[in-house]
Design a protein around this motif. Sequence first.
Motif, mmCIF file in Angstrom:
data_model
loop_
_atom_site.group_PDB
_atom_site.id
_atom_site.type_symbol
_atom_site.label_atom_id
_atom_site.label_comp_id
_atom_site.label_asym_id
_atom_site.label_seq_id
_atom_site.Cartn_x
_atom_site.Cartn_y
_atom_site.Cartn_z
ATOM 1 N N GLY A 32 1.961 -19.718 -15.755
ATOM 2 C CA GLY A 32 1.901 -19.372 -14.345
ATOM 3 C C GLY A 32 2.713 -18.153 -13.966
ATOM 4 O O GLY A 32 2.600 -17.664 -12.855
ATOM 5 N N VAL A 33 3.563 -17.640 -14.868
ATOM 6 C CA VAL A 33 4.389 -16.479 -14.555
ATOM 7 C C VAL A 33 3.646 -15.220 -14.986
ATOM 8 O O VAL A 33 3.472 -14.962 -16.172
ATOM 9 N N GLY A 34 3.188 -14.445 -14.020
ATOM 10 C CA GLY A 34 2.441 -13.246 -14.320
ATOM 11 C C GLY A 34 1.095 -13.531 -14.957
ATOM 12 O O GLY A 34 0.534 -12.671 -15.620
ATOM 13 N N ALA A 35 0.594 -14.737 -14.778
ATOM 14 C CA ALA A 35 -0.679 -15.108 -15.399
ATOM 15 C C ALA A 35 -1.839 -14.518 -14.614
ATOM 16 O O ALA A 35 -1.770 -14.384 -13.393
ATOM 17 N N PRO A 36 -2.948 -14.180 -15.306
ATOM 18 C CA PRO A 36 -4.131 -13.692 -14.594
ATOM 19 C C PRO A 36 -4.768 -14.801 -13.777
ATOM 20 O O PRO A 36 -4.543 -15.987 -14.029
ATOM 21 N N ALA A 37 -5.585 -14.430 -12.799
ATOM 22 C CA ALA A 37 -6.268 -15.404 -11.947
ATOM 23 C C ALA A 37 -7.401 -16.078 -12.707
ATOM 24 O O ALA A 37 -7.915 -15.547 -13.689
ATOM 25 N N ALA A 38 -7.808 -17.245 -12.229
ATOM 26 C CA ALA A 38 -8.881 -17.998 -12.875
ATOM 27 C C ALA A 38 -10.195 -17.231 -12.863
ATOM 28 O O ALA A 38 -11.049 -17.431 -13.729
ATOM 29 N N ASP A 42 -9.750 -11.514 -17.731
ATOM 30 C CA ASP A 42 -8.974 -12.099 -18.827
ATOM 31 C C ASP A 42 -9.360 -13.563 -19.051
ATOM 32 O O ASP A 42 -9.598 -13.992 -20.183
ATOM 33 N N ALA A 43 -9.408 -14.329 -17.975
ATOM 34 C CA ALA A 43 -9.748 -15.746 -18.079
ATOM 35 C C ALA A 43 -11.219 -15.921 -18.445
ATOM 36 O O ALA A 43 -11.570 -16.766 -19.276
ATOM 37 N N GLY A 44 -12.092 -15.117 -17.829
ATOM 38 C CA GLY A 44 -13.518 -15.226 -18.115
ATOM 39 C C GLY A 44 -13.836 -14.913 -19.566
ATOM 40 O O GLY A 44 -14.623 -15.617 -20.206
ATOM 41 N N PHE A 45 -13.217 -13.872 -20.087
ATOM 42 C CA PHE A 45 -13.442 -13.511 -21.488
ATOM 43 C C PHE A 45 -12.935 -14.610 -22.412
ATOM 44 O O PHE A 45 -13.618 -14.980 -23.375
ATOM 45 N N ALA A 46 -11.752 -15.139 -22.128
ATOM 46 C CA ALA A 46 -11.195 -16.202 -22.973
ATOM 47 C C ALA A 46 -12.109 -17.418 -23.000
ATOM 48 O O ALA A 46 -12.375 -17.991 -24.066
ATOM 49 N N ARG A 87 -10.678 -18.342 -31.606
ATOM 50 C CA ARG A 87 -11.020 -19.302 -30.552
ATOM 51 C C ARG A 87 -9.778 -20.107 -30.152
ATOM 52 O O ARG A 87 -9.536 -20.348 -28.963
ATOM 53 N N GLY A 88 -8.998 -20.526 -31.135
ATOM 54 C CA GLY A 88 -7.766 -21.244 -30.825
ATOM 55 C C GLY A 88 -6.805 -20.404 -30.011
ATOM 56 O O GLY A 88 -6.139 -20.915 -29.097
ATOM 57 N N MET A 89 -6.729 -19.122 -30.314
ATOM 58 C CA MET A 89 -5.868 -18.220 -29.546
ATOM 59 C C MET A 89 -6.333 -18.122 -28.097
ATOM 60 O O MET A 89 -5.527 -18.201 -27.162
ATOM 61 N N LEU A 90 -7.641 -17.943 -27.906
ATOM 62 C CA LEU A 90 -8.188 -17.795 -26.552
ATOM 63 C C LEU A 90 -7.935 -19.033 -25.707
ATOM 64 O O LEU A 90 -7.523 -18.933 -24.539
ATOM 65 N N LEU A 91 -8.165 -20.208 -26.294
ATOM 66 C CA LEU A 91 -7.912 -21.455 -25.566
ATOM 67 C C LEU A 91 -6.419 -21.647 -25.335
ATOM 68 O O LEU A 91 -6.007 -22.182 -24.297
ATOM 69 N N GLY A 92 -5.619 -21.221 -26.291
ATOM 70 C CA GLY A 92 -4.171 -21.318 -26.132
ATOM 71 C C GLY A 92 -3.661 -20.452 -24.993
ATOM 72 O O GLY A 92 -2.752 -20.852 -24.259
ATOM 73 N N LEU A 96 -1.559 -21.461 -21.727
ATOM 74 C CA LEU A 96 -0.328 -20.749 -21.387
ATOM 75 C C LEU A 96 -0.354 -20.252 -19.949
ATOM 76 O O LEU A 96 0.652 -20.294 -19.241
ATOM 77 N N TRP A 97 -1.543 -19.815 -19.524
ATOM 78 C CA TRP A 97 -1.683 -19.297 -18.169
ATOM 79 C C TRP A 97 -1.883 -20.405 -17.138
ATOM 80 O O TRP A 97 -1.940 -20.130 -15.933
ATOM 81 N N GLY A 98 -2.025 -21.648 -17.593
ATOM 82 C CA GLY A 98 -2.257 -22.758 -16.675
ATOM 83 C C GLY A 98 -3.625 -22.706 -16.032
ATOM 84 O O GLY A 98 -3.800 -23.140 -14.884
ATOM 85 N N LEU A 99 -4.630 -22.210 -16.763
ATOM 86 C CA LEU A 99 -5.976 -22.047 -16.219
ATOM 87 C C LEU A 99 -6.950 -23.003 -16.902
ATOM 88 O O LEU A 99 -6.769 -23.356 -18.064
ATOM 89 N N PRO A 100 -8.003 -23.417 -16.193
ATOM 90 C CA PRO A 100 -8.991 -24.335 -16.781
ATOM 91 C C PRO A 100 -9.801 -23.659 -17.885
ATOM 92 O O PRO A 100 -10.003 -22.443 -17.862
ATOM 93 N N LYS A 101 -10.264 -24.466 -18.829
ATOM 94 C CA LYS A 101 -11.059 -23.946 -19.946
ATOM 95 C C LYS A 101 -12.544 -23.880 -19.604
ATOM 96 O O LYS A 101 -13.332 -23.336 -20.385
ATOM 97 N N VAL A 102 -12.923 -24.438 -18.477
ATOM 98 C CA VAL A 102 -14.313 -24.363 -18.021
ATOM 99 C C VAL A 102 -14.323 -23.845 -16.592
ATOM 100 O O VAL A 102 -13.320 -23.935 -15.881
#
Length: 202
Positions: A32-38, A42-46, A87-92, A96-102
């Motif tokens: 949550g610190v300096g994390a990108p938005a959902a 960044d989140a969409g690509f991950a 894939r593990g890195m992207l989900l990780g 880390l960012w506190g964002l949903p995976k879906v």
Amino acid sequence: MRRTGWIVGAASAVLVAAGGVTFAVAGDDGPGVGAPAASSADAGFARDMAVHHQQAVEMSYVVRDGTDDVEVRRLAYDIAQTQANQRGMLLGWLDLWGLPKVSADPPMTWMGMGSAPSKGDGSLMPGMATTAEMRRLGGLRGRQAEVYYLRLMTEHHRGGVHMAEGCAERCTVGAERRLARGMVESQESEIRLMADMLRERS
């Protein structure tokens, strides 16, 4: 043998680099610190690339069971291991960012696409095989399985390169942009390799 040896070395290098990227992101101040938005690139690509990679892993293990060809089996194993690691890195990162995976948004919305799949029948994103294509791959053996896999994976990589280029342009997290650029380089190299392998099996 030189080609397959090169792929093993390239895959190892990607895995080592991946570990460095994971460490770089994990060294941030915390969730949550300096994390990108959902809704960010960044989140969409991950999210989307994690799904894209998962199919490549599945496809690669299917062909390993369908052929005894050492070169194809080694390539498939390298692709599966590299993309499973990424894939593990992207989900990780999403964790880390506190964002949903879906997301409720259609795939590729972060790239301004977000339209219906181009091929339908289970193809979620550009380059991904359809449900029918995956089923057909699972039913092939020997040279037919090798050729079909190489064709499907070539298209899969092209779709992956398109997505990675989108992240390299739009993502704001430096480590993620570097990973995306690395994906472009490695997958373009594998596309050239698979073209050679297809010519050998024509």
